[in-house]
Design an enzyme around this catalytic site. Structure first.
Site, short mmCIF file in Angstrom:
data_model
loop_
_atom_site.label_atom_id
_atom_site.label_comp_id
_atom_site.label_asym_id
_atom_site.label_seq_id
_atom_site.Cartn_x
_atom_site.Cartn_y
_atom_site.Cartn_z
N CYS A 131 0.82 -1.21 0.00
CA CYS A 131 0.00 0.00 0.00
C CYS A 131 0.85 1.26 0.00
CB CYS A 131 -0.92 -0.02 1.22
SG CYS A 131 -1.85 1.49 1.41
N CYS A 134 -0.47 4.16 2.19
CA CYS A 134 -0.30 3.98 3.64
C CYS A 134 1.15 4.20 4.04
CB CYS A 134 -0.66 2.55 4.06
SG CYS A 134 -2.09 1.87 3.26
N ASP A 135 2.09 3.71 3.24
CA ASP A 135 3.47 3.60 3.72
C ASP A 135 4.48 4.48 3.00
OD1 ASP A 135 2.55 1.68 5.51
OD2 ASP A 135 2.78 0.08 4.04
#
Ligand code: NDP
Length: 308
Positions: A131, A134-135
């Site tokens: 992701c 997200c990261d």
């Protein structure tokens, strides 16, 4: 006994909920512990009609959910662990709690595939991610790679150049599956380098990712490429484990729905409908998922009218 339970709350399930709620069917949406579906882990959505400037996945899903709630849809944030779909009363368990309904709409979507190389799971969250949204933030100034040749891989690679200094795209073939506009963007981005005809055979590192072991599939040449992050972007698998043995499912795990024009979301069990990525291996877009969620609610409504 409820009229409708919707299982899953991405664009398909939430659209079904909006239509079912507006149809006075008071749906219960069991949204799972990760509601919103795959749009929660995408970047800007530029192709959802009505948002000229684009919108983020979480914002779009929050709007869908609020719209469903406005018309009386009820939400349960938990995962379904068992279903019994045959018969007039459909049974759905969340832990030991049983919920019953006359009709079920399945919109459990699909999940990211992983490479399955030896150190991938061990280094997940330690430099390996599925992701970018997200990261990505954690890779400021770093060198990373995105594995895959589809639109998602291109989109994520572009997005990740906001943080990373260098992004390799590693793809197993010479040809990229992604659309031309996405490939053009990648080719024009000076921070991105394509490594084609190449597979990742392992991820290197003890505590954190330190590199990837690559193999050129044309020459069989092996190479260790030092980098700090690996974003796996190689497609998805439908979330249909719950329904195996009850619903007709194709060889890739997608729920089979009818081709009959008057009920395109009907499954092999009367009163059970499927919409979105869980039954669509082809289009897989937010807008097509939404459209099929609408169709599922209308199909369920017709079924309930006939049953009454
Ligand atoms: P895709 O299935 O389109 O692409 C998956 C990619 O991963 C392919 O290039 C495939 O290779 C590769 N791959 C699959 N398995 C492996 C493996 N085990 N090892 C190495 N590589 C592997 O998935 P996407 O998630 O990219 O896209 C899904 C859908 O969403 C598509 O329809 C896409 O168009 C759409 N989308 C649209 C966007 C937009 O319009 N802005 C943004 C993102 C997605 P190969 O090509 O060899 O099969």
């Amino acid at each position: 006994m409820r009229k409708i339970i919707v299982i899953g709350a991405g664009p398909a399930g939430l659209t079904a909920a909006i239509y079912a709620a507006r149809g006075n069917l008071s749906p219960l949406v069991i949204e799972g512990y990760q509601p919103g579906g795959q749009l929660m882990i995408t970047t800007e959505i530029e192709n959802y009609p009505g948002f000229k400037e684009g919108i983020t996945g979480p914002d779009l899903m929050a709007q869908f959910r609020a719209q469903a709630e406005r018309f009386g849809a009820e939400f349960l944030t938990a995962d379904v662990n068992k279903v019994e779909l045959a018969g007039d009363t459909k049974k759905v368990w969340v832990g030991d709690d049983l919920y019953e309904a006359q009709a079920i709409i399945i919109s459990t979507g699909a999940s990211a595939n992983l490479l399955g190389v030896p150190n991938e799971s061990r280094l997940m969250g330690r430099g390996v991610s599925a992701c970018a949204t997200c990261d990505g933030f954690f890779f400021r100034g770093k060198t990373i790679c995105v594995v895959g040749g589809g639109d998602t891989a291109m989109e994520e690679a572009n997005f990740l150049t906001r943080f990373a200094n260098k992004v390799y795209i590693i793809h197993r073939r010479q040809g990229l599956r992604a659309s031309k506009i996405m490939v053009d963007r990648v080719r024009q981005n000076p921070k991105i380098e394509l490594i084609l005809d190449t597979v990742v055979v392992d991820i290197l590192g003890t505590e954190l990712v330190e590199g990837v072991k690559l193999k050129n599939v044309q020459t069989n040449e092996m190479q260790d490429l030092p980098l700090e992050g690996v974003f796996v972007s190689i497609g998805h698998t439908p979330n249909t484990k719950l329904f195996v043995g009850q619903l007709d499912i194709d060889d890739k795990g997608y729920i089979l729905t009818k081709t009959d024009k008057s009920q395109v979301t009907a499954t092999n069990i009367a009163g059970v409908f499927a919409c979105g990525d869980v039954q669509d291996s082809h289009y897989r877009q937010a807008i097509t998922a939404s459209g099929s969620g609408c169709a599922a609610a209308l199909d369920a409504q017709h079924y309930l009218e006939k049953m009454a």
